[in-house]
Design an enzyme around this catalytic site. Structure first.
Site, PDB file in Angstrom:
ATOM      1  N   THR A 121      21.686  25.651  52.669  1.00 15.68           N
ATOM      2  CA  THR A 121      22.521  24.534  53.118  1.00 15.68           C
ATOM      3  C   THR A 121      23.080  24.848  54.506  1.00 15.68           C
ATOM      4  O   THR A 121      22.324  25.307  55.360  1.00 15.68           O
ATOM      5  CB  THR A 121      23.579  24.153  52.065  1.00 15.68           C
ATOM      6  OG1 THR A 121      24.578  25.170  52.016  1.00 15.68           O
ATOM      7  CG2 THR A 121      22.941  23.955  50.689  1.00 15.68           C
ATOM      8  N   GLU A 139      24.039  28.698  49.471  1.00 22.00           N
ATOM      9  CA  GLU A 139      24.979  27.633  49.811  1.00 22.00           C
ATOM     10  C   GLU A 139      25.745  27.961  51.103  1.00 22.00           C
ATOM     11  O   GLU A 139      25.524  29.002  51.729  1.00 22.00           O
ATOM     12  CB  GLU A 139      25.916  27.417  48.602  1.00 22.00           C
ATOM     13  CG  GLU A 139      25.542  26.174  47.799  1.00 22.00           C
ATOM     14  CD  GLU A 139      26.063  24.903  48.490  1.00 22.00           C
ATOM     15  OE1 GLU A 139      26.384  24.919  49.699  1.00 22.00           O
ATOM     16  OE2 GLU A 139      26.163  23.881  47.796  1.00 22.00           O
ATOM     17  N   HIS A 140      26.670  27.070  51.456  1.00 18.46           N
ATOM     18  CA  HIS A 140      27.351  27.106  52.756  1.00 18.46           C
ATOM     19  C   HIS A 140      28.116  28.404  53.038  1.00 18.46           C
ATOM     20  O   HIS A 140      28.626  29.065  52.139  1.00 18.46           O
ATOM     21  CB  HIS A 140      28.336  25.932  52.836  1.00 18.46           C
ATOM     22  CG  HIS A 140      29.425  26.039  51.805  1.00 18.46           C
ATOM     23  ND1 HIS A 140      30.592  26.701  52.033  1.00 18.46           N
ATOM     24  CD2 HIS A 140      29.480  25.616  50.518  1.00 18.46           C
ATOM     25  CE1 HIS A 140      31.345  26.653  50.946  1.00 18.46           C
ATOM     26  NE2 HIS A 140      30.679  26.005  50.000  1.00 18.46           N
ATOM     27  N   ASP A 141      28.209  28.737  54.304  1.00 15.32           N
ATOM     28  CA  ASP A 141      29.081  29.820  54.797  1.00 15.32           C
ATOM     29  C   ASP A 141      28.759  31.185  54.212  1.00 15.32           C
ATOM     30  O   ASP A 141      29.666  31.980  53.935  1.00 15.32           O
ATOM     31  CB  ASP A 141      30.567  29.471  54.524  1.00 15.32           C
ATOM     32  CG  ASP A 141      30.972  28.182  55.216  1.00 15.32           C
ATOM     33  OD1 ASP A 141      30.862  28.131  56.449  1.00 15.32           O
ATOM     34  OD2 ASP A 141      31.352  27.216  54.508  1.00 15.32           O
TER      35      ASP A 141
END
Ligand code: UDP
Length: 218
Positions: A121, A139-141
């Site tokens: 993402t 996923e993010h970050d």
């Protein structure tokens, strides 16, 4: 002379990457006999239609440039081979399956392999020679180090840091970390298949189960 491309590792992992590589080169109009396996212990001269060469034979082929992607699940082995390639002037390429989804602000290091149905993402940093096997996501970050390996179906949720050489087994789930306090999987840690990781994993540790627990320290 033209460029030659290789999958380093002619075993299970390499055979899973070869069709993705072939598809990628076909769309770049590279002749398919310029795509080979390289293996230090070849068991056969041809596998799935591609020549299997030892490293010195690969180096002696007439080619403008040599490009290798290392398709071996062991991150330590990948690092040794990467160093050998660098010493011999061999470059790296990445193989990303056609249906991989990569969202915003994702930076991938050289030599990565993203298998079919992988999703990355947004706002993700990944080091060198990452392998994300089929159906994995990040996923993010997240920050992922060098020579990290995801077996199939790894679910890495947001705000996670995975340090160099960590290995995450099939179907493992890594809980989302917090902004400013990411969940951290330490250097060289092993996460067993199906583990549900709810807190930090120390460097060199192996964790298994739900919730994931330490089974030894290296
Ligand atoms: N291999 C190699 N050089 C090394 C270590 C391994 O060429 O320094 C090759 C090995 O001969 C084998 C493959 O890499 O063909 C590793 O296969 P394995 O089945 O152990 O792992 P996987 O394909 O699942 O990563």
């Amino acid at each position: 002379s033209s460029d030659i491309f290789a999958i380093y590792g002619a075993s299970g992992c390499g055979r899973g990457v070869m069709p993705l590589a072939r598809e990628k080169l076909r769309s770049r109009h590279v002749p398919l006999d310029h795509l080979v396996f390289v293996d230090d212990h070849p068991v056969s001269g041809v596998i799935n239609g591609h020549r299997v060469l030892g490293f010195s034979d690969f180096l002696s082929i007439d080619a403008a440039q040599r490009h290798v992607v290392i398709a071996i699940a062991d991150g330590g082995v990948r690092e040794n081979i990467a160093q050998k390639c660098i010493r011999n002037g061999v470059g790296f390429w990445s193989v990303v399956a056609d249906n991989v989804v990569v969202m915003d602000d994702v930076v991938l290091g050289e030599g990565c392999i993203l298998s079919p149905f992988v999703t990355l993402t947004s706002n993700i940093r990944v080091g060198r020679h990452f392998q994300a096997n089929i159906n994995s996501y990040v996923e993010h970050d997240c920050f992922i180090g060098d020579f990290v390996t995801f077996a199939p179906g790894v679910k890495c949720n947001g705000n996670v840091v995975i340090e160099d050489h960590a290995y995450v087994g099939a179907g493992a789930v890594i809980k989302q970390g917090k902004v400013g306090k990411p969940l951290r999987i330490g250097k060289g840690a092993i996460v067993g298949m199906g583990a549900v990781v709810t807190r930090d994993v120390p460097a060199g540790a192996t964790v298994v189960g739900n919730p994931a627990r330490l089974i030894n320290r290296k």
